[in-house]
Write a protein that holds these residues in place. Structure first.
Motif, mmCIF file in Angstrom:
data_model
loop_
_atom_site.group_PDB
_atom_site.id
_atom_site.type_symbol
_atom_site.label_atom_id
_atom_site.label_comp_id
_atom_site.label_asym_id
_atom_site.label_seq_id
_atom_site.Cartn_x
_atom_site.Cartn_y
_atom_site.Cartn_z
ATOM 1 N N LYS A 64 4.816 11.004 1.477
ATOM 2 C CA LYS A 64 4.415 9.853 0.803
ATOM 3 C C LYS A 64 5.256 9.671 -0.223
ATOM 4 O O LYS A 64 5.668 10.578 -1.189
ATOM 5 N N TYR A 65 5.487 8.343 -0.528
ATOM 6 C CA TYR A 65 6.048 7.780 -1.756
ATOM 7 C C TYR A 65 5.124 6.605 -2.414
ATOM 8 O O TYR A 65 4.813 5.905 -1.534
ATOM 9 N N GLU A 66 5.061 6.701 -3.450
ATOM 10 C CA GLU A 66 4.107 5.925 -4.205
ATOM 11 C C GLU A 66 4.650 5.269 -5.445
ATOM 12 O O GLU A 66 5.276 6.044 -6.357
ATOM 13 N N SER A 67 5.123 3.784 -5.486
ATOM 14 C CA SER A 67 5.825 3.291 -6.520
ATOM 15 C C SER A 67 5.093 3.181 -7.900
ATOM 16 O O SER A 67 5.775 3.520 -8.637
ATOM 17 N N ALA A 68 3.853 3.510 -7.932
ATOM 18 C CA ALA A 68 3.104 3.614 -9.108
ATOM 19 C C ALA A 68 3.492 4.812 -9.974
ATOM 20 O O ALA A 68 3.539 4.910 -11.000
ATOM 21 N N VAL A 69 3.702 5.886 -8.973
ATOM 22 C CA VAL A 69 3.671 7.245 -9.611
ATOM 23 C C VAL A 69 5.418 7.201 -9.783
ATOM 24 O O VAL A 69 5.736 8.100 -10.698
ATOM 25 N N GLY A 70 6.248 6.899 -8.878
ATOM 26 C CA GLY A 70 7.517 7.101 -8.796
ATOM 27 C C GLY A 70 7.988 8.310 -8.700
ATOM 28 O O GLY A 70 7.085 9.123 -7.882
ATOM 29 N N GLY A 71 9.004 8.820 -8.831
ATOM 30 C CA GLY A 71 9.372 10.419 -8.597
ATOM 31 C C GLY A 71 9.930 10.420 -7.121
ATOM 32 O O GLY A 71 10.804 9.428 -6.840
ATOM 33 N N SER A 72 10.022 11.584 -6.825
ATOM 34 C CA SER A 72 10.699 11.728 -5.295
ATOM 35 C C SER A 72 9.486 11.509 -4.362
ATOM 36 O O SER A 72 8.450 11.494 -4.684
ATOM 37 N N VAL A 73 9.996 11.725 -3.027
ATOM 38 C CA VAL A 73 8.960 11.661 -1.841
ATOM 39 C C VAL A 73 8.403 12.949 -1.678
ATOM 40 O O VAL A 73 9.029 13.952 -1.977
ATOM 41 N N LYS A 74 6.952 12.901 -1.447
ATOM 42 C CA LYS A 74 6.328 14.289 -1.617
ATOM 43 C C LYS A 74 5.504 14.649 -0.152
ATOM 44 O O LYS A 74 5.124 13.514 0.455
ATOM 45 N N LYS A 75 5.520 16.044 0.003
ATOM 46 C CA LYS A 75 4.704 16.097 1.084
ATOM 47 C C LYS A 75 3.238 16.092 0.677
ATOM 48 O O LYS A 75 2.859 16.435 -0.245
ATOM 49 N N THR A 76 2.338 15.567 1.530
ATOM 50 C CA THR A 76 1.009 15.366 1.121
ATOM 51 C C THR A 76 0.149 16.188 1.950
ATOM 52 O O THR A 76 0.357 16.505 2.962
ATOM 53 N N SER A 77 -1.315 16.236 1.516
ATOM 54 C CA SER A 77 -2.221 16.791 2.463
ATOM 55 C C SER A 77 -2.912 16.135 3.184
ATOM 56 O O SER A 77 -3.750 16.617 3.934
ATOM 57 N N ASP A 78 -2.511 14.539 3.457
ATOM 58 C CA ASP A 78 -3.255 13.907 4.537
ATOM 59 C C ASP A 78 -2.930 14.292 5.629
ATOM 60 O O ASP A 78 -2.031 14.709 6.105
ATOM 61 N N ALA A 79 -4.141 14.179 6.461
ATOM 62 C CA ALA A 79 -4.039 14.569 7.899
ATOM 63 C C ALA A 79 -3.101 13.451 8.604
ATOM 64 O O ALA A 79 -2.601 13.940 9.680
ATOM 65 N N ASN A 80 -3.140 12.441 8.521
ATOM 66 C CA ASN A 80 -2.333 11.508 9.295
ATOM 67 C C ASN A 80 -1.745 10.109 8.354
ATOM 68 O O ASN A 80 -2.432 10.176 7.295
ATOM 69 N N LEU A 81 -1.200 9.353 8.941
ATOM 70 C CA LEU A 81 -0.699 8.187 8.096
ATOM 71 C C LEU A 81 -1.699 7.182 7.596
ATOM 72 O O LEU A 81 -1.641 6.669 6.822
ATOM 73 N N GLY A 82 -2.939 7.158 8.404
ATOM 74 C CA GLY A 82 -4.051 6.298 8.131
ATOM 75 C C GLY A 82 -4.574 6.758 6.680
ATOM 76 O O GLY A 82 -4.913 6.100 5.912
ATOM 77 N N ASP A 83 -4.744 8.150 6.528
ATOM 78 C CA ASP A 83 -5.293 8.706 5.423
ATOM 79 C C ASP A 83 -4.145 8.545 4.332
ATOM 80 O O ASP A 83 -4.685 8.391 3.189
ATOM 81 N N CYS A 84 -3.106 8.745 4.623
ATOM 82 C CA CYS A 84 -1.804 8.600 3.601
ATOM 83 C C CYS A 84 -1.938 7.130 2.972
ATOM 84 O O CYS A 84 -1.936 6.975 1.609
ATOM 85 N N ILE A 85 -2.169 5.936 3.599
ATOM 86 C CA ILE A 85 -2.151 4.870 3.228
ATOM 87 C C ILE A 85 -3.398 4.125 2.684
ATOM 88 O O ILE A 85 -3.787 3.092 2.178
ATOM 89 N N GLY A 86 -4.358 5.078 3.128
ATOM 90 C CA GLY A 86 -5.762 4.536 2.583
ATOM 91 C C GLY A 86 -6.514 3.589 3.478
ATOM 92 O O GLY A 86 -7.049 2.791 3.342
ATOM 93 N N ALA A 87 -6.093 3.591 5.010
ATOM 94 C CA ALA A 87 -6.671 2.638 5.798
ATOM 95 C C ALA A 87 -6.891 3.338 7.217
ATOM 96 O O ALA A 87 -6.719 4.525 7.151
#
Length: 163
Positions: free
Chosen positions: A136-159
């Motif tokens: 995941k990369y979130e522009s509000a946070v910036g920084g680098s691309v990070k591994k997330t604990s989300d189970a799938n892409l839907g969880d990651c984007i919040g949809a």
């Protein structure tokens, strides 16, 4: 000494050379042990390479989004879901052809999702075909691309999970 050499030559000439069954079995067992060690290591290397390619694809998509933003009057593109195709490179297209369309090429089997969160912020999530690791990369946070604990892409984007 010469007598021993003559005996060895006679044995070879008489067709008594070759390997015994025990020697052959020892060689087969050694090869089996080496394969048992090597195959899992190879599979782990492949899995790690697939994860790194997904992470790299998210980085490429971030660059494409930022370039789109710059070339289109400080406007971010609409949401995009790019499903991965096994063994095929897919393009991550941002914007319509009338806009300054930006493209990032995905590695085979990788899937990316781009979503605007609020005005001026966005999130990009990506994963490879095994679906076990989401980046995941979130522009509000910036920084680098990070591994997330989300189970799938839907969880990651919040949809809901993309189709």
């Amino acid at each position: 000494m010469q007598e021993t050499l003559r005996r060895m030559q006679k044995k070879r000439a008489a067709g008594e050379g070759g390997f015994t069954l025990v020697e052959l079995l020892v060689v087969v067992v050694i090869i089996g042990v080496l394969v048992a060690i090597a195959v899992p290591m190879y599979l782990n290397y492949r899995k790690g390479a697939a994860n790194k390619s997904a992470e790299s694809d998210v980085r490429a998509a971030v660059s494409a989004v930022e370039q789109f933003y710059t070339e289109n009057g400080n406007k971010y593109p609409d949401d995009v879901v790019t499903p991965g195709a096994v063994g095929v490179k897919v393009t991550f297209k941002l914007g319509a052809a009338t806009d300054g369309q930006q493209v990032a090429t995905l590695s085979p089997g990788n899937t990316l999702v781009y979503k605007q969160l609020t005005t001026g912020t966005y999130r990009i999530c990506g994963m490879n075909e095994d679906g076990k690791v989401v980046y995941k990369y979130e522009s509000a946070v910036g920084g680098s691309v990070k591994k997330t604990s989300d189970a799938n892409l839907g969880d990651c984007i919040g949809a809901a999970a993309p189709a």
